[in-house]
Design a protein around this motif. Structure first.
Motif, PDB file in Angstrom:
ATOM      1  N   LYS B 120       0.840  -1.200   0.000  1.00  0.00           N
ATOM      2  CA  LYS B 120       0.000   0.000   0.000  1.00  0.00           C
ATOM      3  C   LYS B 120       0.870   1.242   0.000  1.00  0.00           C
ATOM      4  O   LYS B 120       0.527   2.256  -0.613  1.00  0.00           O
ATOM      5  CB  LYS B 120      -1.006  -0.011   1.150  1.00  0.00           C
ATOM      6  N   ILE B 155      -8.348  -4.768   2.308  1.00  0.00           N
ATOM      7  CA  ILE B 155      -9.015  -3.479   2.118  1.00  0.00           C
ATOM      8  C   ILE B 155      -8.004  -2.334   2.168  1.00  0.00           C
ATOM      9  O   ILE B 155      -8.129  -1.357   1.433  1.00  0.00           O
ATOM     10  CB  ILE B 155     -10.088  -3.258   3.197  1.00  0.00           C
ATOM     11  N   GLY B 156      -7.000  -2.460   3.026  1.00  0.00           N
ATOM     12  CA  GLY B 156      -6.003  -1.397   3.140  1.00  0.00           C
ATOM     13  C   GLY B 156      -5.294  -1.187   1.818  1.00  0.00           C
ATOM     14  O   GLY B 156      -5.161  -0.053   1.339  1.00  0.00           O
ATOM     15  N   THR B 159      -7.617   0.337  -0.713  1.00  0.00           N
ATOM     16  CA  THR B 159      -7.825   1.777  -0.517  1.00  0.00           C
ATOM     17  C   THR B 159      -6.707   2.564  -1.183  1.00  0.00           C
ATOM     18  O   THR B 159      -6.948   3.541  -1.896  1.00  0.00           O
ATOM     19  CB  THR B 159      -7.862   2.109   0.988  1.00  0.00           C
ATOM     20  N   TYR B 200     -12.126  -3.241   9.488  1.00  0.00           N
ATOM     21  CA  TYR B 200     -12.285  -2.312   8.374  1.00  0.00           C
ATOM     22  C   TYR B 200     -13.677  -1.693   8.309  1.00  0.00           C
ATOM     23  O   TYR B 200     -14.021  -1.060   7.332  1.00  0.00           O
ATOM     24  CB  TYR B 200     -11.949  -2.993   7.047  1.00  0.00           C
ATOM     25  N   SER B 207     -15.681   0.131   5.258  1.00  0.00           N
ATOM     26  CA  SER B 207     -14.789   1.224   4.828  1.00  0.00           C
ATOM     27  C   SER B 207     -15.434   2.302   3.939  1.00  0.00           C
ATOM     28  O   SER B 207     -15.396   2.227   2.714  1.00  0.00           O
ATOM     29  CB  SER B 207     -13.583   0.646   4.083  1.00  0.00           C
TER      30      SER B 207
END
Lengths: 161, 932
Positions: B120, B155-156, B159, B200, B207
């Motif tokens: 990320k 999810i991180g 994103t 999340y 999110s």
């Protein structure tokens, strides 16, 4: 994107600044001066978004501290407002009931945490747990290094006695 | 929680905090800086711990706003220090750096073996590099890799990747179509809370940030072709729109509304393609938004105004506009002008009926006159002038407003103008006779600005001229006003007063000059233009533009239909107005031809010009999109330019049929050849119309150049697709039609400008080959474009001596051609003169002593220059079906083409085919020779 993050107290004292877009030192001083002038007089019932010089400033007050983020005018301001809250929640978890003094004396920690939440003006991680894990790992590394240094200097001290 | 171990730093911070004032703080900081400087300079053997401490101190000082001009090297040295504890600080930039760094970062991002934490960061690092230097992702197949990255479950990482994608797509939406379906899948997964780890979720919402970002990406793809993807996106949007409620928890509320708003703007974009159901769900919030107009915070008020403006459509326009009008009286000054402008635009765009529009604007002027820009009332005037049904109503309403005790100046202007033009339509109503109306207007006269005074003077003379039968009492009053202002300080008012005084003495013969204004050419609403200009905000600008492209103003459509109907039932107005123009032209020509036609004083001619020019100039200048001459000064050239070219000739006897029949069952609603013929005589009108599309044309001609704007209007509620329009130019014209958009949204109009350059003379005409698909069948047709030879002709008044000299110098073929034409449509000499003048071939009466002959001159313009052409027609009063035509010019081909062109106009083609016997008629040449 977020152009900068600004924390200042009710008296206008800056507690943290992080710039994601290039601003010269002079411009930075001007921005801080102007923005605290704009935001501090606003009453508690007023909106959390201020349109200012073609961009939007999203701010929220927690106790005596104002958290401000500057975003582009087409960005989603509610999303940004919740990024602020997300960050505050993480600080709160890390320091345990965070207060202004924590951020004054451990300003570098506040920076480290912010760096885990935001990169390049964009949200990097939306999981508080995940941020907490990374910060804990960092602290562990620092502690380990410190112990090592302490034991090294002990050895040196003993050897040169 | 103190900073364990770094006592020095803590002490320093405490010291700074304990400073009583700025001066003390500065002293303390300077002392510390001096200390650090000497430490760095002298003590080479600083321990890592000390280094770190000093850098932190410097950082703190820097944050307080003091200049720190040293120590950068030490900081950089820390970055490369072997131990993590010292490595924590630092950041570098620069283009070369980014170039060398990018491939590594990309590798990190793509490799699946890396930890999510690293990936990320790599994604956002790449974003940072991309912002600095867009080339970093200009790699083959990068969009495929992006699509691959969107399969990520974490999810991180998603994103971060989505942030990168937003930026990439914003700069190059076409390159990332392959990511759309993945994005829809992600948003689906989030809204259904499938496989979302607890950590999340934010206040129970999966999110929200990722949701917002994903919808941001999708906003760049308003039309999704795959029906399945479209359907799932639609379901997601519906779930968000219906499922968002106001809850107690502020943060949850904010987060869910952040998502809702993003969904709303996405929905706004996709509205054209989705079922109308969703609109209902926005309207649920309408009341709330209207309440927010009264919120104490101005940014909220602004926002809700924008939102109301954006969500307005035909169904709720009435409510919203009325709400805005009501709010106008209490709104604060900062917002009023914008409010007035937006109300005016909405009223025009979505007016359910036209009288309502007039009501709204007049109310607007009444309530917020100071904030109503001139554009708004110009637009009303334009609107009323172009819609005959509205004229009496508008005049009556305006009159009622004048009765109110305090009338804003803008209202006086509108009312003055409308009553001047149309009050005679009301003459029979009680209290509306010219005699009663005049004092009502004149009551306001002393208190208005000079520009308004000038306008009112024009209104007076119009009222006076329109009152039939003449009213001596009224005339006395009006004349006394003109007399009084003949010595007025302002030149404009003075000039008008004098001119009108003289004109009104002339009696009924001047009625035509004071006739109603001709219709305005269709043009984009100046208001919309203004709204575009004032929207500083880039995103909104694009949103407004998008709306503009999707929905053209109703006003333009209405005007369109009127001009289409104009051919079937000729409006009295248009005939009057063309009369005005002819008179105006007549004066001009006479004054130029010279003293032998001085039955009207030259002075009067000049006056008429200045009058017409400035009346038109007044209205046209601020409204015109094209740079119409704004000068009010009446030099003959500027006086003529804003006027349309006079109509060209009566019905074209050569009925030009459509080249190719329609390839489908959709039939035009009229005769394409009639439309073509009408357009040969005028510069704007309908070229083609069927139940789905209307094609209009507007031309402007200047010398060898012309600009034809082709308007393609979708009349239907379904978008027209695969729209294609190609112009096939003949060899003598150079023309280029820019590509036409493939899709015309429902009820929208597309304008295609077409520049024409005449290369040499020819009678051929270009052909417009167009086709479209109305979702059932493909319709196509080939249409002749009315770019005929007469469009490149300009009348050339010529003196007798010049004519004879040139005529003699051009002796015989090929420069001078003569032909006996038979089967001529019988007409009188005066009719033929009129016909010639309409084709811009200027007849000089009296130049030929024989009253049965016509001598005329015109200038033909082509790329190579202007060619003077002389024409002589000799007729036989005994047999009007034949004549001898002689055309001469310095260019042989021009001579030939012009001769053939005139012949085509004179000959009734049906009579030739019907009576071939006339062709056999003998001896006309001898008979004509006798006449000479």
């Amino acid at each position: 994107m977020i152009h900068f993050v600004l924390l200042f107290s009710r008296q206008g004292k800056v507690r943290l600044t992080k710039w994601y877009s290039p601003y010269s030192q002079k411009e930075r001083a001007k921005v801080i001066r102007e923005l605290s002038g704009v935001i501090l007089p606003r009453g508690p019932k007023l909106c959390n978004f201020v349109e200012w010089r073609g961009v939007k400033v999203v701010y929220k007050r927690y106790a005596s501290l104002y958290f401000c983020m500057c975003i582009d005018s087409e960005d989603n301001e509610l999303e940004c407002l919740e990024i602020i809250h997300h960050y505050v929640q993480i600080l709160d978890r890390y320091f345990g009931n965070v207060c202004e003094l924590d951020l004054i004396f451990n300003f570098h920690k506040a920076y480290f945490i912010l760096d885990e939440v935001l990169i390049a003006g964009e949200l990097q991680e939306s999981s508080k747990k995940s941020v907490a894990r990374v910060i804990a790992a960092q602290d562990a590394l620092v502690d380990a290094a410190k112990e090592q240094a302490a034991s090294l200097s002990n050895i040196i001290a003993q050897a040169t006695r | 929680m103190a900073l364990s171990g770094m006592r020095g730093l803590s002490v320093f911070i405490s010291d700074v905090r304990n400073c009583q004032n700025k001066e003390q703080e500065r002293l303390r900081v300077d002392k510390e800086l001096a200390n650090i400087r000497t430490k760095f300079k002298h003590e080479k053997g600083l321990t890592p711990y000390e280094k770190k401490k000093y850098v932190w101190k410097m950082l703190y000082i820097y944050m307080l706003g003091y200049d720190v001009d040293f120590g950068h090297m030490e900081t950089v040295a820390l970055i490369s220090a072997p131990k993590y504890a010292e490595k924590q600080v630092g950041n570098v930039g620069g283009k070369e750096f980014s170039e060398s760094l990018a491939p590594d970062v990309q590798k990190l991002l793509i490799s699946s073996s890396c930890r999510p934490l690293v990936r990320k960061k790599a994604a956002l690092c790449l974003l940072r590099l991309y912002r600095k230097n867009a080339d970093v992702v200009n790699v083959e197949g990068w969009s495929d890799r992006m699509a691959q990255l969107l399969d990520e479950r974490d999810i991180g990482v998603l994103t971060a990747v989505m942030s990168l994608l937003v930026s990439l797509v914003a700069n190059n939406p076409d390159g990332y179509w392959n990511c759309v379906s993945k994005c829809v899948k992600i948003i689906e997964r989030l809204t259904r809370s499938q496989d979302i780890p607890q950590e999340y979720t934010y206040y129970g919402i999966p999110s929200p940030w990722l949701q917002v970002k994903t919808m941001r990406v999708l906003q760049y793809f308003p039309s999704i072709e795959d029906p399945n993807i479209r359907k799932s996106l639609f379901e997601v949007l519906q779930r968000i729109l219906m499922g968002t409620d106001v809850v107690k928890n502020v943060n949850k509320n904010n987060a869910s509304h952040a998502v809702l708003f993003e969904a709303l703007s996405l929905e706004n974009m996709t509205r054209m393609l989705l079922v109308a159901d969703v609109q209902e769900s926005i309207k649920r919030h309408q009341a709330q938004i209207i309440t927010s107009l009264k919120d104490p915070d101005i940014s909220i008020r602004r926002r809700s105004l924008d939102l109301l403006y954006g969500m307005c459509d035909v169904t709720n326009a009435k409510d919203i506009v009325e709400e805005l009008l009501q709010y106008l009286t209490t709104a604060d000054f900062a917002i009023r002008e914008e409010l007035a402008l937006k109300a005016a635009i909405l009223a025009e765009k979505f007016a359910p009926d036209l009288s309502w529009y007039v009501d709204v604007i007049l109310q607007l002027i009444e309530k917020a006159g100071d904030f109503v820009s001139d554009d708004i009332w110009y637009r009303v005037v334009q609107f009323v002038t172009n819609n005959e049904d509205l004229q009496a109503y508008a005049a009556a309403t305006a009159r009622d407003y004048l009765d109110k005790p305090a009338v804003h100046e803008t209202m006086v202007k509108v009312a003055g103008y409308l009553l001047g033009e149309y009050s005679h339509l009301l003459a029979r109503r009680p209290g509306c006779s010219p005699r009663e109306i005049f004092p009502i207007i004149h009551d306001k006269f002393p208190n208005v600005a000079t520009s308004t005074k000038a306008l009112l003077l024009s209104a007076y003379i119009k009222i006076l001229m329109h009152s039939q039968p003449g009213d001596p009492e009224l005339q006395k009053q009006v004349l006394s006003v003109f007399k009084k202002y003949e010595t007025y300080l302002d030149a404009e008012v003075q000039q008008r007063a004098i001119e009108y005084f003289v004109l009104s003495q002339k009696g009924p013969s001047m009625v035509d000059i004071m006739a109603e204004m001709p219709k305005f050419p269709e043009r984009q609403s100046a208001l919309l233009k203004k709204a575009e200009d004032t929207d500083g905000d880039a995103a909104e600008l694009s949103a407004t533009k998008l709306r503009l492209q999707q929905q053209t103003s109703n006003a333009v459509v209405v005007v369109n239909q009127h001009s289409a109907n104009g051919t079937s039932h000729p409006a009295p107005l248009s005939s009057v107005s063309s009369g005005t123009r002819n008179i105006d032209r007549g004066f001009l020509e006479q004054s130029q031809v010279g003293p032998q036609h001085n039955d009207v004083p030259v002075k009067a001619a000049g006056m008429v010009q200045s009058l017409t020019a400035d009346l038109l100039g007044d209205l046209l200048a601020p409204l015109a999109i094209e740079a119409a001459p704004a000068s009010v000064a009446a030099t003959p050239t500027t006086a003529i330019l804003p006027l349309e070219e006079p109509p060209v000739g009566p019905a074209d006897p050569l009925a030009l049929a459509v080249l190719d029949g329609n390839s489908s069952s959709v039939q035009p609603v009229g005769s394409t050849s009639d439309w073509f013929n009408a357009l040969c005589k005028k510069d704007s009108g309908v070229l083609y119309e069927d139940p789905f599309i209307q094609i209009g044309i507007k031309g402007e001609w200047r010398g060898p150049q012309g600009r034809v704007v082709i308007f393609l209007g979708n009349k239907h509620t379904v978008a027209l697709t695969s729209v294609r329009a190609i112009v096939l130019p003949p060899s003598h014209l150079r023309m280029q039609l820019p590509p036409v958009p493939e899709l015309i949204p429902p009820r929208a109009q597309v304008q295609c400008p077409l520049d024409v350059l005449s290369l040499h003379a020819s009678r051929e005409v270009p052909v417009l080959d167009f086709s479209y698909n109305n979702s059932a069948v493909t319709v196509g047709s080939k249409l002749r474009l009315p770019v005929v030879m007469s469009k490149f002709l300009q009348p050339a008044p010529i003196s007798s001596a010049d004519f004879v000299a040139i005529w003699r110098s051009l002796a015989g073929p090929p420069n001078k051609l003569q032909e006996v034409v038979r089967g001529v449509n019988p007409m009188l000499i005066s009719e033929m003169t009129e016909l010639f003048n309409m084709f811009h071939i200027c007849v000089s009466p009296g130049l030929d002593p024989n009253p049965n002959n016509i001598v005329a001159a015109t200038t033909f313009f082509s790329e190579s220059g202007a060619t003077l052409c002389l024409v002589r027609v000799e007729t036989d009063p005994a047999d009007r079906t034949q004549l001898r035509l002689t055309v001469a010019s310095t260019d042989a081909s021009t001579t030939f083409e012009l001769k053939e062109y005139i012949k085509e106009q004179l000959v009734d083609i049906s009579s030739i085919t019907a009576n071939p016997a006339t062709l056999g008629f003998t001896g006309p040449a001898a008979a004509l020779a006798g006449l000479l």
